[in-house]
Scaffold this motif. Structure first.
Motif, PDB file in Angstrom:
ATOM      1  N   LEU A 171      23.763 -19.242  19.115  1.00 44.81           N
ATOM      2  CA  LEU A 171      23.243 -19.264  20.485  1.00 44.81           C
ATOM      3  C   LEU A 171      24.001 -18.318  21.407  1.00 44.81           C
ATOM      4  N   SER A 172      25.111 -17.747  20.943  1.00 39.38           N
ATOM      5  CA  SER A 172      25.922 -16.836  21.749  1.00 39.38           C
ATOM      6  C   SER A 172      25.185 -15.508  21.903  1.00 39.38           C
ATOM      7  N   GLN A 173      25.234 -14.933  23.139  1.00 41.21           N
ATOM      8  CA  GLN A 173      24.525 -13.689  23.414  1.00 41.21           C
ATOM      9  C   GLN A 173      25.296 -12.839  24.412  1.00 41.21           C
ATOM     10  N   GLY A 174      25.010 -11.533  24.419  1.00 43.49           N
ATOM     11  CA  GLY A 174      25.567 -10.604  25.385  1.00 43.49           C
ATOM     12  C   GLY A 174      24.531 -10.270  26.448  1.00 43.49           C
ATOM     13  N   TYR A 175      25.000  -9.863  27.638  1.00 47.14           N
ATOM     14  CA  TYR A 175      24.108  -9.580  28.765  1.00 47.14           C
ATOM     15  C   TYR A 175      24.511  -8.292  29.460  1.00 47.14           C
ATOM     16  N   ALA A 176      23.566  -7.695  30.167  1.00 44.44           N
ATOM     17  CA  ALA A 176      23.790  -6.429  30.862  1.00 44.44           C
ATOM     18  C   ALA A 176      24.667  -6.595  32.101  1.00 44.44           C
ATOM     19  N   SER A 177      24.679  -7.774  32.704  1.00 43.11           N
ATOM     20  CA  SER A 177      25.462  -7.963  33.924  1.00 43.11           C
ATOM     21  C   SER A 177      26.111  -9.345  33.951  1.00 43.11           C
ATOM     22  N   LYS A 178      27.135  -9.471  34.768  1.00 47.83           N
ATOM     23  CA  LYS A 178      27.827 -10.743  34.958  1.00 47.83           C
ATOM     24  C   LYS A 178      26.859 -11.784  35.523  1.00 47.83           C
ATOM     25  N   GLU A 179      26.083 -11.371  36.509  1.00 45.78           N
ATOM     26  CA  GLU A 179      25.148 -12.294  37.162  1.00 45.78           C
ATOM     27  C   GLU A 179      24.135 -12.855  36.177  1.00 45.78           C
ATOM     28  N   GLU A 180      23.587 -11.972  35.325  1.00 46.16           N
ATOM     29  CA  GLU A 180      22.614 -12.414  34.321  1.00 46.16           C
ATOM     30  C   GLU A 180      23.255 -13.386  33.332  1.00 46.16           C
ATOM     31  N   ALA A 181      24.477 -13.085  32.903  1.00 43.26           N
ATOM     32  CA  ALA A 181      25.171 -13.956  31.955  1.00 43.26           C
ATOM     33  C   ALA A 181      25.441 -15.325  32.571  1.00 43.26           C
ATOM     34  N   ILE A 182      25.882 -15.348  33.824  1.00 45.86           N
ATOM     35  CA  ILE A 182      26.162 -16.629  34.488  1.00 45.86           C
ATOM     36  C   ILE A 182      24.882 -17.441  34.646  1.00 45.86           C
ATOM     37  N   GLU A 183      23.814 -16.789  35.090  1.00 43.07           N
ATOM     38  CA  GLU A 183      22.539 -17.488  35.269  1.00 43.07           C
ATOM     39  C   GLU A 183      22.048 -18.094  33.958  1.00 43.07           C
ATOM     40  N   GLU A 184      22.090 -17.298  32.887  1.00 43.43           N
ATOM     41  CA  GLU A 184      21.632 -17.787  31.577  1.00 43.43           C
ATOM     42  C   GLU A 184      22.589 -18.840  31.014  1.00 43.43           C
ATOM     43  N   GLY A 185      23.891 -18.683  31.254  1.00 39.78           N
ATOM     44  CA  GLY A 185      24.857 -19.683  30.809  1.00 39.78           C
ATOM     45  C   GLY A 185      24.622 -21.035  31.469  1.00 39.78           C
ATOM     46  N   ARG A 186      24.374 -21.009  32.764  1.00 39.43           N
ATOM     47  CA  ARG A 186      24.075 -22.258  33.492  1.00 39.43           C
ATOM     48  C   ARG A 186      22.802 -22.901  32.972  1.00 39.43           C
ATOM     49  N   ARG A 187      21.768 -22.059  32.759  1.00 37.53           N
ATOM     50  CA  ARG A 187      20.491 -22.575  32.270  1.00 37.53           C
ATOM     51  C   ARG A 187      20.661 -23.215  30.890  1.00 37.53           C
ATOM     52  N   LEU A 188      21.376 -22.540  30.009  1.00 39.05           N
ATOM     53  CA  LEU A 188      21.594 -23.054  28.658  1.00 39.05           C
ATOM     54  C   LEU A 188      22.387 -24.358  28.691  1.00 39.05           C
ATOM     55  N   ALA A 189      23.448 -24.393  29.484  1.00 40.77           N
ATOM     56  CA  ALA A 189      24.263 -25.604  29.574  1.00 40.77           C
ATOM     57  C   ALA A 189      23.446 -26.773  30.136  1.00 40.77           C
ATOM     58  N   GLU A 190      22.637 -26.491  31.140  1.00 41.71           N
ATOM     59  CA  GLU A 190      21.799 -27.548  31.726  1.00 41.71           C
ATOM     60  C   GLU A 190      20.777 -28.056  30.709  1.00 41.71           C
ATOM     61  N   ALA A 191      20.163 -27.140  29.967  1.00 36.98           N
ATOM     62  CA  ALA A 191      19.145 -27.520  28.983  1.00 36.98           C
ATOM     63  C   ALA A 191      19.723 -28.358  27.850  1.00 36.98           C
ATOM     64  N   THR A 192      20.982 -28.107  27.498  1.00 37.11           N
ATOM     65  CA  THR A 192      21.597 -28.836  26.389  1.00 37.11           C
ATOM     66  C   THR A 192      22.499 -29.977  26.849  1.00 37.11           C
ATOM     67  N   GLY A 193      22.645 -30.142  28.164  1.00 42.61           N
ATOM     68  CA  GLY A 193      23.486 -31.216  28.691  1.00 42.61           C
ATOM     69  C   GLY A 193      24.972 -30.984  28.452  1.00 42.61           C
ATOM     70  N   SER A 194      25.361 -29.721  28.420  1.00 40.81           N
ATOM     71  CA  SER A 194      26.770 -29.401  28.169  1.00 40.81           C
ATOM     72  C   SER A 194      27.421 -28.806  29.414  1.00 40.81           C
ATOM     73  N   MET A 195      28.715 -28.524  29.297  1.00 39.64           N
ATOM     74  CA  MET A 195      29.486 -27.964  30.397  1.00 39.64           C
ATOM     75  C   MET A 195      29.408 -26.437  30.365  1.00 39.64           C
ATOM     76  N   HIS A 196      29.388 -25.814  31.556  1.00 38.43           N
ATOM     77  CA  HIS A 196      29.398 -24.353  31.648  1.00 38.43           C
ATOM     78  C   HIS A 196      30.654 -23.913  32.380  1.00 38.43           C
ATOM     79  N   THR A 197      31.398 -22.981  31.778  1.00 41.42           N
ATOM     80  CA  THR A 197      32.624 -22.444  32.360  1.00 41.42           C
ATOM     81  C   THR A 197      32.495 -20.938  32.462  1.00 41.42           C
ATOM     82  N   VAL A 198      32.924 -20.377  33.609  1.00 42.96           N
ATOM     83  CA  VAL A 198      32.936 -18.926  33.781  1.00 42.96           C
ATOM     84  C   VAL A 198      34.378 -18.474  33.829  1.00 42.96           C
ATOM     85  N   ARG A 199      34.745 -17.575  32.929  1.00 42.31           N
ATOM     86  CA  ARG A 199      36.077 -16.986  32.929  1.00 42.31           C
ATOM     87  C   ARG A 199      35.966 -15.622  33.603  1.00 42.31           C
ATOM     88  N   ASP A 200      36.521 -15.502  34.797  1.00 37.25           N
ATOM     89  CA  ASP A 200      36.412 -14.265  35.560  1.00 37.25           C
ATOM     90  C   ASP A 200      37.283 -13.179  34.953  1.00 37.25           C
TER      91      ASP A 200
END
Length: 95
Positions: free
Chosen positions: A25-54
């Motif tokens: 399920l791990s993927q790369g993205y063109a931008s930070k914003e896109e990765a964060i948005e998709e990470g949040r969506r994935l975590a919400e869909a699976t009921g898991s935690m989302h962490t952003v490492r700046d």
């Protein structure tokens, strides 16, 4: 991190979502914003935690397989590593 948790981080200038224990399920993205948005969506869909490492912006996405770089290194007799190790790092190898 618990299995299924999503971590968004920069790897050599490219933003990736790493899913603990579910590397397919791990993927790369063109931008930070896109990765964060998709990470949040994935975590919400699976009921898991989302962490952003700046990370500090570099302005450059590096390509470890850049043909010009590889040709220069072949001509100079160096691969850029003192130990001769391969520079390619798979998403699964992230900490």
């Amino acid at each position: 991190m618990t299995r299924g948790d999503v971590e968004t981080l920069s790897k050599h200038g490219q933003w990736v979502n790493r899913v603990e224990g579910e590397e397919e399920l791990s993927q790369g993205y063109a931008s930070k914003e896109e990765a964060i948005e998709e990470g949040r969506r994935l975590a919400e869909a699976t009921g898991s935690m989302h962490t952003v490492r700046d990370a500090q912006p570099t302005g450059v996405v590096t390509d470890e397989q850049d043909p010009e770089r590889m040709a220069r290194e072949r001509r100079s007799g160096s691969d850029g590593d003192a130990d001769g190790a391969d520079d390619v790092i798979a998403v699964e190898d992230l900490p």
